[in-house]
Design a protein around this motif. Structure first.
Motif, PDB file in Angstrom:
ATOM      1  N   ARG A 300      26.331  33.124  -3.976  1.00  0.00           N
ATOM      2  CA  ARG A 300      27.693  33.013  -4.503  1.00  0.00           C
ATOM      3  C   ARG A 300      28.121  31.549  -4.609  1.00  0.00           C
ATOM      4  NH1 ARG A 300      32.133  36.625  -1.600  1.00  0.00           N
ATOM      5  NH2 ARG A 300      30.288  37.941  -1.507  1.00  0.00           N
ATOM      6  N   THR A 301      27.782  30.766  -3.605  1.00  0.00           N
ATOM      7  CA  THR A 301      28.134  29.343  -3.649  1.00  0.00           C
ATOM      8  C   THR A 301      27.344  28.634  -4.746  1.00  0.00           C
ATOM      9  OG1 THR A 301      28.613  29.394  -1.292  1.00  0.00           O
ATOM     10  CG2 THR A 301      28.335  27.238  -2.292  1.00  0.00           C
ATOM     11  N   ALA A 302      26.081  29.006  -4.900  1.00  0.00           N
ATOM     12  CA  ALA A 302      25.268  28.381  -5.960  1.00  0.00           C
ATOM     13  C   ALA A 302      25.903  28.624  -7.320  1.00  0.00           C
ATOM     14  CB  ALA A 302      23.850  28.927  -5.931  1.00  0.00           C
ATOM     15  N   ALA A 309      26.441  26.216 -15.699  1.00  0.00           N
ATOM     16  CA  ALA A 309      25.072  25.700 -15.770  1.00  0.00           C
ATOM     17  C   ALA A 309      24.053  26.762 -15.370  1.00  0.00           C
ATOM     18  CB  ALA A 309      24.922  24.469 -14.878  1.00  0.00           C
ATOM     19  N   VAL A 310      24.498  27.751 -14.580  1.00  0.00           N
ATOM     20  CA  VAL A 310      23.598  28.835 -14.181  1.00  0.00           C
ATOM     21  C   VAL A 310      24.333  30.164 -14.344  1.00  0.00           C
ATOM     22  CG1 VAL A 310      22.334  27.413 -12.516  1.00  0.00           C
ATOM     23  CG2 VAL A 310      24.280  28.756 -11.738  1.00  0.00           C
ATOM     24  N   VAL A 315      20.675  33.074 -10.647  1.00  0.00           N
ATOM     25  CA  VAL A 315      20.871  32.920  -9.208  1.00  0.00           C
ATOM     26  C   VAL A 315      20.128  34.013  -8.436  1.00  0.00           C
ATOM     27  CG1 VAL A 315      22.621  32.995  -7.404  1.00  0.00           C
ATOM     28  CG2 VAL A 315      23.046  31.676  -9.467  1.00  0.00           C
ATOM     29  N   LEU A 316      20.159  35.236  -8.951  1.00  0.00           N
ATOM     30  CA  LEU A 316      19.435  36.319  -8.283  1.00  0.00           C
ATOM     31  C   LEU A 316      17.923  36.056  -8.307  1.00  0.00           C
ATOM     32  CD1 LEU A 316      20.072  38.925  -6.803  1.00  0.00           C
ATOM     33  CD2 LEU A 316      19.902  40.161  -8.975  1.00  0.00           C
ATOM     34  N   ALA A 317      17.446  35.469  -9.392  1.00  0.00           N
ATOM     35  CA  ALA A 317      16.020  35.109  -9.459  1.00  0.00           C
ATOM     36  C   ALA A 317      15.693  33.971  -8.492  1.00  0.00           C
ATOM     37  CB  ALA A 317      15.634  34.716 -10.892  1.00  0.00           C
ATOM     38  N   VAL A 365      25.672  39.191  -6.920  1.00  0.00           N
ATOM     39  CA  VAL A 365      25.938  37.766  -6.710  1.00  0.00           C
ATOM     40  C   VAL A 365      27.424  37.510  -6.418  1.00  0.00           C
ATOM     41  CG1 VAL A 365      25.886  35.475  -7.792  1.00  0.00           C
ATOM     42  CG2 VAL A 365      23.943  37.030  -8.067  1.00  0.00           C
ATOM     43  N   ALA A 366      28.288  38.203  -7.140  1.00  0.00           N
ATOM     44  CA  ALA A 366      29.718  37.895  -6.997  1.00  0.00           C
ATOM     45  C   ALA A 366      30.360  38.604  -5.810  1.00  0.00           C
ATOM     46  CB  ALA A 366      30.454  38.273  -8.287  1.00  0.00           C
ATOM     47  N   ALA A 367      29.835  39.773  -5.443  1.00  0.00           N
ATOM     48  CA  ALA A 367      30.534  40.574  -4.429  1.00  0.00           C
ATOM     49  C   ALA A 367      29.635  41.041  -3.286  1.00  0.00           C
ATOM     50  CB  ALA A 367      31.169  41.793  -5.098  1.00  0.00           C
TER      51      ALA A 367
END
Ligand SMILES: [Zn+2]
Length: 422
Positions: A300-302, A309-310, A315-317, A365-367
């Motif tokens: 989530r922070t990433a 940019a992402v 992010v999950l990958a 990713v979000a929750a």
């Protein structure tokens, strides 16, 4: 023993398989034998995944697990305070028993939140007994762990060779002293030893210069032929775009620890620039005195730090397949792919915090959070089911860790209630 994971929302992370709104995963002898919308497997043990997301286990590519007993005490610290506290004040008081408990409870915590593969970046190797204790803890926790021997000080070669002989091929990496703590010549010697012993290397770089290697450490390593596809740069904040491209050209990787980097005041996470340079970043926790230990918050922070940019899919990958690649384990883990080891988690998709799940990657990713982790399997073996870790005596381990923490704190003369400012 065959196991059929049946009726889940399967997020395979394998581009050829994609995401199945309702799918099955067949596990045979610890490996994934099939992934599909409906698999007939008479006689297999059934794992009911109704209402669950089936996801590859997370991969954390860098964590200083030995520090687990001091969880949260450094959440307000800068990097200099962290270094003074953990390496200056507390670290020297660690006995092998303390290393063992920190590594064991830290690895178990990671496992419980779905981290099936983890690189333990161990820099408390000031005596051989500490390294032995760290390795024993990783063996006693039922996850896939890589012991990254963080060398420090002169004359490290005999100890590196000794530890190498204790571990199977994939289970060890070498943490380099450079560019922060050694000259380029010393780094060249360390890399040569790693290559001789068949070890991947990992090195910390953040900031914009002032190292023994000079202000362009990756360029300096490239010029000496020290970068290759077994090189992982931890953080990388502040590295110029051309140095990121050099790392990409060599086939290397980068391990981003977004929570720690932002909290400690590093330059911005390198995630988006790394992607643009041709790298596939992986994610890592770094240290638990400063950050939580689960990959959901890292993801989530990433995303939040690099919005635009992402994407959530990126992010999950990073947290699964790209992490496996960074550790050289992409043939064995990181996605739900036939032939790979069955490392996967079941996430509760009916919890009010995530229900209803539409876009799975976006929701995770979000929750997502560790409370969703219902089950964890490593090489087909259940290590957590229905929200409970199996075969772990947590009350006993908790009591031992508390005793260890209190002894270290007393010896160091510090308080753990947040009042200590290093
Ligand atoms: Zn680190």
């Amino acid at each position: 023993m065959n196991t059929l994971v049946r009726g889940g929302l399967v997020v395979s992370m394998d581009p050829a398989v994609g995401t199945l709104a309702r799918g099955d995963v067949l596990v045979e002898d610890g490996r994934i034998a099939a992934v599909g919308s409906s698999i007939d497997a008479a006689g297999a043990e059934i794992v009911d995944a109704t209402g669950k997301i089936v996801l590859p286990g997370f991969v954390d590519t860098h964590r200083h697990t030995w520090q687990t007993a001091f969880r949260g005490v450094g959440a307000d610290w800068t990097f200099d305070q962290y270094r003074a506290a953990m390496h200056g004040t507390l670290g020297p008081h660690y006995r092998p028993e303390d290393v063992y408990l920190g590594n064991l409870l830290g690895r178990i915590e990671a496992l419980s939140s779905g981290v099936t593969t983890m690189l333990d970046w161990f820099h408390r190797a000031d005596r051989p007994e500490n390294a032995d204790a760290a390795i024993q803890a990783l063996r006693d926790a039922p996850g896939r762990s890589i012991f990254c021997y963080g060398a420090a000080g002169p004359d490290i070669e005999p100890e590196i060779r000794r530890v190498r002989a204790l571990l199977p091929d994939d289970d060890m990496a070498l943490g380099l002293r450079g560019p922060v703590m050694s000259t380029l010549d010393e780094t060249a010697a360390d890399v040569a030893l790693a290559r001789e012993l068949g070890l991947r290397v990992s090195l910390h770089v953040h900031g914009t210069g002032g190292w023994p290697h000079g202000d362009r450490p990756i360029a300096a390593m490239r010029d000496r032929g020290l970068l290759d596809d077994r090189t992982t740069v931890v953080h990388g904040n502040g590295l110029s775009d051309d140095q990121l491209a050099m790392l990409a050209d060599a086939g290397g990787s980068v391990s981003v620890s977004p929570d720690v980097e932002l909290k400690m005041g590093f330059e911005p996470p390198v995630t988006g620039r790394a992607l643009a340079a041709g790298l596939r970043p992986s994610l890592s926790i770094d240290d638990c005195p400063s950050a939580g230990g689960d990959m959901f918050s890292a993801m989530r922070t990433a995303l939040a730090a690099e919005r635009g940019a992402v994407t959530t899919r990126d992010v999950l990958a990073f947290a699964t397949l790209d992490g496996a690649r960074a550790l050289g384990l992409e043939a064995r883990t990181g996605s739900l792919t036939v032939g790979k080891d069955a490392d996967f988690v079941l996430l509760d998709a009916e919890d009010p915090s995530v229900f209803p799940v539409g876009d799975a990657a976006g929701t995770i990713v979000a929750a997502g959070h560790p409370g969703l982790v219902d089950s964890v399997f490593v090489a087909g073996r259940a290590v957590k089911r229905h929200g409970r870790l199996l075969d772990v005596d947590l009350p006993k381990l908790r009591a031992r860790l508390l005793e260890s923490r209190d002894r270290i704190a007393e010896a160091a003369g510090i308080a753990v209630d947040g009042s200590w400012v290093p």
